[in-house]
Design a protein around this motif. Structure first.
Motif: not given
Length: 136
Positions: A45-65
């Motif tokens: 779920i974390a990876r799916d949400i991170a990719r979706a955020i990046m696809d929408k260009k809503l972030a420059a960088y997402v760490n998955i801890l």
């Protein structure tokens, strides 16, 4: 003082002032960038949400801890679980849109989404963040 109030009260003028300040000083105005924290049930779920955020260009960088233990009250009961935490680095002006989008795709009834402004950082990195996330 009146000119300063006018500039700060207008989003368009404030945006121009921020860009001018950054260009002239080589630094970023504190609070222009933020880190949002998003709790997720598992790594997929974390990876799916991170990719979706990046696809929408809503972030420059997402760490998955990695997994962490969480304690919280839910419907009056103390709960304990493991979660994955996303650290989402973005423009402060994108936090509302980011939060709305994550809520629309997150499986939790009430997703944990909070943000903190970035007061200081490597000016080159902050400039890269600005270039990576489109302006409003």
């Amino acid at each position: 003082e009146v000119l300063t109030l006018l500039v700060l009260s207008s989003p368009l003028l404030r945006g121009l002032a921020v860009r001018l300040h950054s260009a002239l000083s080589g630094t970023s105005i504190p609070g222009t960038h933020s880190i949002a924290f998003v709790s997720c049930l598992n790594e997929q779920i974390a990876r799916d949400i991170a990719r979706a955020i990046m696809d929408k260009k809503l972030a420059a960088y997402v760490n998955i801890l990695p997994r962490s233990s969480a304690l919280y009250f839910w419907k009056g009961e103390l709960e304990e679980s493991t979660e994955i935490l996303l650290l989402v680095q973005t423009r402060t002006s994108k936090i509302g849109e980011l939060s709305n989008y994550v809520r629309s795709i997150h499986p939790f009834e009430i997703p944990g989404i909070v943000s903190l402004p970035i007061d200081q950082g490597n000016p080159l990195y902050l400039r890269w963040m600005e270039e990576s996330v489109p302006r409003d």
